[in-house]
Design an enzyme around this catalytic site. Sequence first.
Site, PDB file in Angstrom:
ATOM      1  N   ASP A   1      51.382  44.210  74.319  1.00 35.18           N
ATOM      2  CA  ASP A   1      51.901  42.977  74.915  1.00 35.18           C
ATOM      3  C   ASP A   1      52.749  43.351  76.143  1.00 35.18           C
ATOM      4  O   ASP A   1      52.222  43.497  77.250  1.00 35.18           O
ATOM      5  CB  ASP A   1      52.693  42.239  73.836  1.00 35.18           C
ATOM      6  N   THR A   2      54.049  43.545  75.969  1.00 37.66           N
ATOM      7  CA  THR A   2      54.882  43.975  77.106  1.00 37.66           C
ATOM      8  C   THR A   2      54.569  45.415  77.497  1.00 37.66           C
ATOM      9  O   THR A   2      54.821  45.825  78.633  1.00 37.66           O
ATOM     10  CB  THR A   2      56.381  43.898  76.757  1.00 37.66           C
TER      11      THR A   2
ATOM     12  N   GLY B   1      51.258  46.578  62.202  1.00 37.56           N
ATOM     13  CA  GLY B   1      50.122  45.749  62.614  1.00 37.56           C
ATOM     14  C   GLY B   1      48.778  46.446  62.671  1.00 37.56           C
ATOM     15  O   GLY B   1      47.739  45.829  62.453  1.00 37.56           O
TER      16      GLY B   1
END
Length: 180
Positions: free
Chosen positions: A103-104, A44
């Site tokens: 994110d997490t 990403g």
Amino acid sequence: MGGSHQLTPVFTRETIHSRVVALANQISTDYQNQQLVLIGVLKGAFVFLSDLARSLSIGAQIDFVSLSSYGSQTVSCGDVTMDKDIKLDIRGKHVLVVEDIVDTGITLSYLMALLKSRQPASVDVCALIDKHERRQCDVQVRYAGFTTQDGFLVGYGLDYNEQYRELPQICHLELESNCC
Ligand code: PRP
């Protein structure tokens, strides 16, 4: 697949460009006269890292890691597999991990521990998007492009099932079910 996708722009290419340049200016100031190593997290981060690196006014070495985490509620911080390691020796150097999205925090938590064990002078994080809603691991993001709460984002490197990484802007993706 049983559904089509609705894409709604969230950050335009101009907005992203402004933030990337601002981050690069700050990083160039903070790491002046230091040996900086940018470590991109595949896949990403490839777009963000490439724009960020070209906006720096200081030199930097560049390397990449590829990691797999499964992101379920049951996965604990550090439960990650490394698919590709860096080749650079980071001992005594200043490392900046470049992520598209946190994110997490599971991926980053694992990576930070691993990199710190190799005795760099420092390790910090630059994330284009710092997303808080599902955070499970306490990770510090020193440089954040944008902070968001919710929604599934694609574009500018971010994917949904390997689609949409090539979009120049960041969009919110909604699945429209064809099902009754
Ligand atoms: C995404 C993103 C981060 C990670 C963040 O990668 O690029 O590396 O997830 O999630 P976390 O904070 O919950 O760990 P992904 O696994 O989707 O792989 P990709 O970069 O190849 O799309």
